[in-house]
Design a protein around this motif. Structure first.
Motif, PDB file in Angstrom:
ATOM      1  N   HIS A   1      56.040  43.768 112.891  1.00 42.16           N
ATOM      2  CA  HIS A   1      56.404  43.194 113.754  1.00 42.16           C
ATOM      3  C   HIS A   1      57.674  43.427 112.216  1.00 42.16           C
ATOM      4  CE1 HIS A   1      54.003  42.428 117.007  1.00 42.16           C
ATOM      5  NE2 HIS A   1      53.831  41.228 116.362  1.00 42.16           N
TER       6      HIS A   1
ATOM      7  N   ALA B   1      60.924  44.259 112.654  1.00 42.32           N
ATOM      8  CA  ALA B   1      62.413  43.725 111.605  1.00 42.32           C
ATOM      9  C   ALA B   1      63.406  43.792 111.533  1.00 42.32           C
ATOM     10  CB  ALA B   1      62.054  42.316 112.554  1.00 42.32           C
TER      11      ALA B   1
ATOM     12  N   GLY C   1      66.417  45.448 112.769  1.00 47.25           N
ATOM     13  CA  GLY C   1      67.537  44.447 112.853  1.00 47.25           C
ATOM     14  C   GLY C   1      67.174  43.700 114.144  1.00 47.25           C
ATOM     15  N   GLU C   2      66.263  43.872 115.297  1.00 45.83           N
ATOM     16  CA  GLU C   2      65.694  42.957 116.214  1.00 45.83           C
ATOM     17  C   GLU C   2      65.348  41.645 115.883  1.00 45.83           C
ATOM     18  OE1 GLU C   2      63.824  45.164 118.842  1.00 45.83           O
ATOM     19  OE2 GLU C   2      64.907  47.276 119.114  1.00 45.83           O
ATOM     20  N   ARG C   3      65.478  41.077 116.296  1.00 41.86           N
ATOM     21  CA  ARG C   3      64.903  39.547 116.284  1.00 41.86           C
ATOM     22  C   ARG C   3      64.510  38.270 117.340  1.00 41.86           C
ATOM     23  NH1 ARG C   3      65.692  41.501 112.000  1.00 41.86           N
ATOM     24  NH2 ARG C   3      66.350  41.000 109.992  1.00 41.86           N
TER      25      ARG C   3
ATOM     26  N   LEU D   1      59.574  39.156 117.177  1.00 32.98           N
ATOM     27  CA  LEU D   1      60.449  38.761 115.967  1.00 32.98           C
ATOM     28  C   LEU D   1      61.273  38.547 115.317  1.00 32.98           C
ATOM     29  CD1 LEU D   1      61.664  42.761 116.942  1.00 32.98           C
ATOM     30  CD2 LEU D   1      59.196  41.791 115.736  1.00 32.98           C
ATOM     31  N   VAL D   2      61.631  37.337 115.491  1.00 34.77           N
ATOM     32  CA  VAL D   2      62.257  35.831 114.807  1.00 34.77           C
ATOM     33  C   VAL D   2      61.318  35.283 113.521  1.00 34.77           C
ATOM     34  CG1 VAL D   2      61.002  33.845 116.755  1.00 34.77           C
ATOM     35  CG2 VAL D   2      63.653  34.033 115.524  1.00 34.77           C
ATOM     36  N   ASP D   3      60.164  35.313 114.359  1.00 35.71           N
ATOM     37  CA  ASP D   3      59.953  35.555 112.646  1.00 35.71           C
ATOM     38  C   ASP D   3      59.388  36.218 111.618  1.00 35.71           C
ATOM     39  OD1 ASP D   3      58.380  32.851 113.324  1.00 35.71           O
ATOM     40  OD2 ASP D   3      56.801  33.315 114.710  1.00 35.71           O
TER      41      ASP D   3
ATOM     42  N   GLY E   1      62.043  39.402 109.655  1.00 40.00           N
ATOM     43  CA  GLY E   1      62.967  40.450 108.933  1.00 40.00           C
ATOM     44  C   GLY E   1      63.377  40.451 107.707  1.00 40.00           C
ATOM     45  N   ARG E   2      62.047  39.863 106.816  1.00 32.66           N
ATOM     46  CA  ARG E   2      63.059  39.510 105.637  1.00 32.66           C
ATOM     47  C   ARG E   2      62.034  40.766 104.490  1.00 32.66           C
ATOM     48  NH1 ARG E   2      61.792  35.045 107.659  1.00 32.66           N
ATOM     49  NH2 ARG E   2      59.551  34.892 108.248  1.00 32.66           N
TER      50      ARG E   2
ATOM     51  N   TYR F   1      58.472  31.289 116.740  1.00 34.46           N
ATOM     52  CA  TYR F   1      58.126  31.940 117.822  1.00 34.46           C
ATOM     53  C   TYR F   1      57.180  30.766 118.705  1.00 34.46           C
ATOM     54  CZ  TYR F   1      56.514  34.987 121.587  1.00 34.46           C
ATOM     55  OH  TYR F   1      55.949  35.103 122.231  1.00 34.46           O
TER      56      TYR F   1
END
Length: 567
Positions: free
Chosen positions: A335, A339, A343-345, A349-351, A353-354, A375
């Protein structure tokens, strides 16, 4: 069920011999757990044989002269004929008669004691789409190439019988048998034997959190579902109710059979988070104990791996505190990587991306170890302190992460080709037990879609409409029909080794060769992990890996760069 052994005290009967037919000298003993049925007969060899009641819902009949290859069905009081829920072979599909199968007729050529957990490099494949033929024998012919790549364990998505000819396998209904279109149980025996001759372990994906909706005859015989445990598939399996002993022995017996009779080295348990069990000891813990006992008796190393999305170390901790699984699918790294580079969130995946999420997954296994998940809307996960890195199975693609997308896009269709290098290097040389999804090693770009071939028209329509509605609601538009044959055919691999595909394949070979050379370092513990922007560095005594997961320079590295230093 117990029996008295020669020393005069009770001993637990082998669960793999409790359910289904047992071949005796000059006869077959047919056994079925059927507390819901007052009277039963087994129909075979041209007649009906009444079954005696042995108590606790067990019905038994010995048929003289019966043997391997005989077809049979159970006959209910009203005359309906049904296949055996513990059938070892379903030659005419899930609705047809069962067949007595004797795995002891296979003459094993290869002696293989299994592999240590840290030695595993898993390669997940779907038998129906891995080759043009879609059979276990055709897949076995490809095993030398996987061994040469550096894979050490081939993971088969579920091969238990399902309705029709096309399915991911998670709709299986006969947990002791092998899907006939794949070649049936003889083909699985040949596949395992061929893999072992090449030094490859075999992992079998098994499903004990639900049974498929079509061809599921076990509820006819026994009360196995309960509304007390609702699941995504309806009423859940009742592992802690009044009739739990029979159901628990049913699934544990199936797991033991794969180890004892088919010499499978790893069992991957599907969605254990969906198994609800309030018993003093969870059914997965009992399964692990039985499987490891069977492995010890055979002098082999066998691992049980759980797919569990709760980030809960209970899965890994030994009894009585935990279940005692060898490893767990750890999706946090996938994940975090996905992410970051896509760039998908959306959704879970909202959790992520960093870049720091990638670093923590590599350094500790779970990203979420008790902090609040946006999420889920609650604290999620537990600490991984004291757990070895090999106990976390990691990947950048798998059947779920690809196939549950509306259009089944693989990573090469979502990111620049150059991004595949640093992403895969972190998985192959990172801290966990790596898993590859079939075709990723050369950058397969054909999709892996969701496909079925239900014969029940109402069920087929419901699957098609449900899939369409699910993704329309998410704004994806029209999606491929799971029931259409072209959806299945579009998912078959198209292997390539030319141009950039060959270069990527060489990268995978190189990374796996380095992994083999530094296996002692990988087995010692967690690496030192540093992060600077989108640059990630992993350091061990004999190996340093630096990658850039971004489109801009970072940490002294160019976009999507990979830098490896062996000492």
């Amino acid at each position: 069920m117990t029996r008295d052994d020669s020393r005069g005290h009770a001993a637990v009967r082998d669960p793999a011999r409790l359910h289904g037919p047992e071949i005796l000298a000059g006869a077959v003993q047919f056994r079925v757990w059927a507390p819901r049925v007052e009277r039963l007969a087994v129909r075979t060899r041209g007649r009906d044989w009444p079954m005696r009641d042995e108590g606790d819902g067990w019905k038994v009949a010995e048929v003289p002269g019966a043997g391997a290859g005989d077809r049979y069905v159970f006959v209910l009081p009203a005359g309906e004929a049904r296949p055996d829920p513990a059938s070892r072979r379903q030659p005419e599909g899930v609705h047809g008669p069962s067949e007595v199968f004797d795995p002891a007729r296979h003459r094993w050529r290869a002696r293989f004691a299994g592999l240590g957990l840290e030695e595993l490099v898993l390669y997940e494949l779907h038998v129906g789409t891995f080759t043009a033929e879609g059979t276990l024998d055709a897949a076995a012919a490809r095993l030398p190439a996987l061994a040469e790549l550096g894979v050490t364990c081939v993971e088969l998505m579920p091969v238990q019988p399902f309705p029709g000819t096309r399915n991911w396998g998670y709709d299986g209904v006969a947990p002791y048998a092998v899907h006939e279109a794949y070649g049936g149980p003889p083909a699985l025996l040949r596949f395992v034997d061929r893999a072992h001759a090449l030094g490859l372990a075999v992992c079998l994906d098994v499903v004990y959190n639900h049974l498929g909706p079509e061809g599921c005859y076990l509820p006819t015989f026994a009360p196995v579902f309960t509304p007390r445990h609702p699941s995504p598939w309806g009423d859940g399996l009742d592992y802690d109710g009044p009739a739990a002993a029979g159901l628990r022995s049913f699934v544990i017996g199936a797991a033991v059979q794969w180890v004892r009779d088919f010499h499978v080295d790893v069992l991957r348990l599907d969605a254990t988070h969906a198994i609800q069990d309030s018993s003093p000891r969870h059914v997965v813990a009992d399964l692990c104990l039985a499987v490891h006992d069977a492995a010890r008796r055979a002098g082999r190393r066998v691992h049980v791996v759980a797919e569990d999305d709760e980030n809960d170390r209970e899965v890994l901790d030994p009894p009585p505190a935990g279940w005692g699984c060898s490893a767990v699918w750890a999706d946090d790294l996938q994940h975090a990587l996905h992410a970051l580079v896509t760039g998908e969130r959306g959704r879970y995946l909202v959790d992520f991306g960093r870049p720091a999420d990638v670093a923590r997954a590599l350094a500790e296994g779970f990203v979420y170890q008790g902090q609040v998940s946006r999420y889920r809307g609650r604290p999620h996960g537990t600490t991984t302190t004291g757990l070895a890195p090999a106990r976390f199975v990691t990947c950048d693609q798998n059947h779920d992460q690809v196939g549950n997308r509306p259009f089944g896009e693989r990573l090469p269709s979502l990111v620049p080709w150059e991004a595949l290098y640093p992403v895969s290097a972190l998985v192959l040389l990172g801290s966990g037990t790596p898993l590859l999804f079939m075709g990723e090693e050369y950058g397969e770009q054909r999709p892996f879609l969701y496909f079925t071939s239900h014969s029940d028209p109402r069920l087929a329509r419901a699957v098609t409409e449900g899939r369409r509605a699910e993704h329309l609601a998410a704004g994806a538009g029209e999606v491929p029909d799971p029931q259409a044959e072209e959806t299945f055919l579009a998912s078959k691999l198209a292997p390539r080794s030319d141009g950039r595909h060959g270069e990527l394949l060489a990268h995978y070979r190189r990374c796996l060769a380095i992994r083999r050379r530094h296996l002692p370092d990988l087995a010692r513990g967690w690496p030192e992990v540093r992060q600077e922007g989108t640059a990630i560095a992993l350091r061990r005594p004999g190996l340093e890996l630096r990658v850039n997961l971004g489109r801009e320079p970072a940490g002294g590295l160019g976009p999507w760069a990979v830098d490896l230093l062996e000492r």
